[in-house]
Design an enzyme around this catalytic site. Sequence first.
Site, PDB file in Angstrom:
ATOM      1  N   GLU A 210     -19.314 -27.237 -53.781  1.00 41.06           N
ATOM      2  CA  GLU A 210     -18.018 -27.970 -54.221  1.00 41.06           C
ATOM      3  C   GLU A 210     -17.496 -28.738 -52.313  1.00 41.06           C
ATOM      4  OE1 GLU A 210     -15.967 -28.673 -55.032  1.00 41.06           O
ATOM      5  OE2 GLU A 210     -16.656 -28.112 -57.244  1.00 41.06           O
ATOM      6  N   CYS A 244     -10.213 -30.430 -47.418  1.00 45.02           N
ATOM      7  CA  CYS A 244     -11.239 -31.122 -48.385  1.00 45.02           C
ATOM      8  C   CYS A 244     -10.762 -32.762 -48.760  1.00 45.02           C
ATOM      9  CB  CYS A 244     -12.351 -30.550 -49.244  1.00 45.02           C
ATOM     10  SG  CYS A 244     -11.244 -30.060 -51.222  1.00 45.02           S
TER      11      CYS A 244
END
Length: 489
Positions: A210, A244
């Site tokens: 991720e 993110c």
Amino acid sequence: MSQEQQAVARARKAFETGRSKPLEYRIIQLKNLQRLFAERQKDIADAVKKDLNKSECGTQLYETLGVEGEIDLALKKLKEWAAPRPVEKNLLTLSDTVYVKPEPLGVVLIIGAWNYPWAITIQPLIGAIAAGNAAVVKPSEVCVHTSKVMEELLPIYIDKELYPVVTGGVTETQELLRQRFDHIFYTGNSMVGRVVMEAASKHLTPVTLELGGKSPCYIDKDCDISIACRRVAWGKYTNCGQTCIAPDYILCEPSVQDRVIQEVKKAVKEFYTDNPKTCPDYGRIINQRHFKRIMGLLDDTTVAAGGDNDEADCFIAPTILRDVKPEAKVMQEEIFGPLLPILPISGLDEAIKYINKREKPLALYVFSSHDKVIHRMRDETSSGGFLANDCLVHFSVNSLPFGGVGNSGMGCYHGKYSFDQLSHLRGCLIKKLNMEGVNSMRYPPHTPKKLGWARFFILKTANLGWMGRMVLFAVVAVVAAAVLQKYLL
Ligand code: NAD
């Protein structure tokens, strides 16, 4: 034996007892985890406040609410997710039992990042527990206080042998990475992602990465700019830009740049007052190393709003940069801070070209009143997730897979996707020992006649619908054995 080796060995031994597998045990562990979040909100919020200056409400909204939702969902759906999944059969297997059975992988390593330390570390853990695995949890050392609280609390609530917490930085993580795992779930930057993948390759361990990157945001001139900018400002400045999937930069036509600046400024004032530094809902940069990195990105840029900062307090005001050039330093790496560059471009075509020339982002945002613009942006680009007329919220929809593509990562999670990601989806076919005649078409000696039958069984029925296949099967099944016995044997 190092501490890390011991933790992995204990987790492996606990997994081998088989106790993580029964659904009842997984449910007990998930309920215990649920209890942790019900009883220890204050400890969690205090630690996150010290690490990132998040308010208690902010911590619940952005960190623990999502985790609680994931646990609820797993508790509700676990039986269904873990059950054998019957699959479509072909004519040759119609009398067999054919299904996919999710089974635990074994011992999973979860390496967390610091920016949403609970959400990022615990959500994969929920998937790991639900899927019946053991899991070694390595929170990020960068969020010093949270990492300590996690190390204290998790063993009180959940099986500490099956789900040990290992704290530490690069040295400890690399020691962990030398051990053998059955899956590694890493969240963090792409450079370390490569280190993780290289270590995993030594044991042929599958990985979920991720990662991050620059998530673009195109604002079409034909949209409600005021609403668009409020949503972008929220997405950008939440957690001080350390998200993110924060919109990294804006692409828009020069004719709307001033309006965009004005509206983002208005939203910043609405959210964080005239003085964000004293606003309880405005966060801080995690540490001085990141503070310096972000401030360094301001070289060669024109600040249109914000820019105030205080290194001692790790404070950087919500900042807008105008007329930014693609060559500027701020456009070379993920910002991960509260700077919002605006890159003027000639329109949708150029925006698409700009995006496609660069690494595939984790998220891609488009604001427009026209479906045609939204669809073109969706169809002519690629990114981990795609969101029109809002920011960040796809993260909270646990029926959507969350993850990157290309440089922004591999694999995905949330809801059932976490369960599947951390399960082995085992293909099972259970046959009976009768109907041997049907099999003769595949046994030597191979002949054109047998091949013809094989082609018929495997190919000719492929385009029939469900009903068609059933009818055909009924007929074929009755005569197949006899026919094959007579003509092929
Ligand atoms: P970080 O510094 O906390 O590092 C992440 C983890 O990697 C930590 O546990 C750390 O101990 C470990 N680590 C660091 N260097 C290492 C090394 N050399 N060898 C082995 N392990 C090492 O977090 P970060 O990387 O600064 O996180 C920010 C990045 O993460 C951003 O790029 C952001 O976009 C991305 N991110 C992605 C997601 C997502 O869901 N895709 C979520 C959050 C953050």
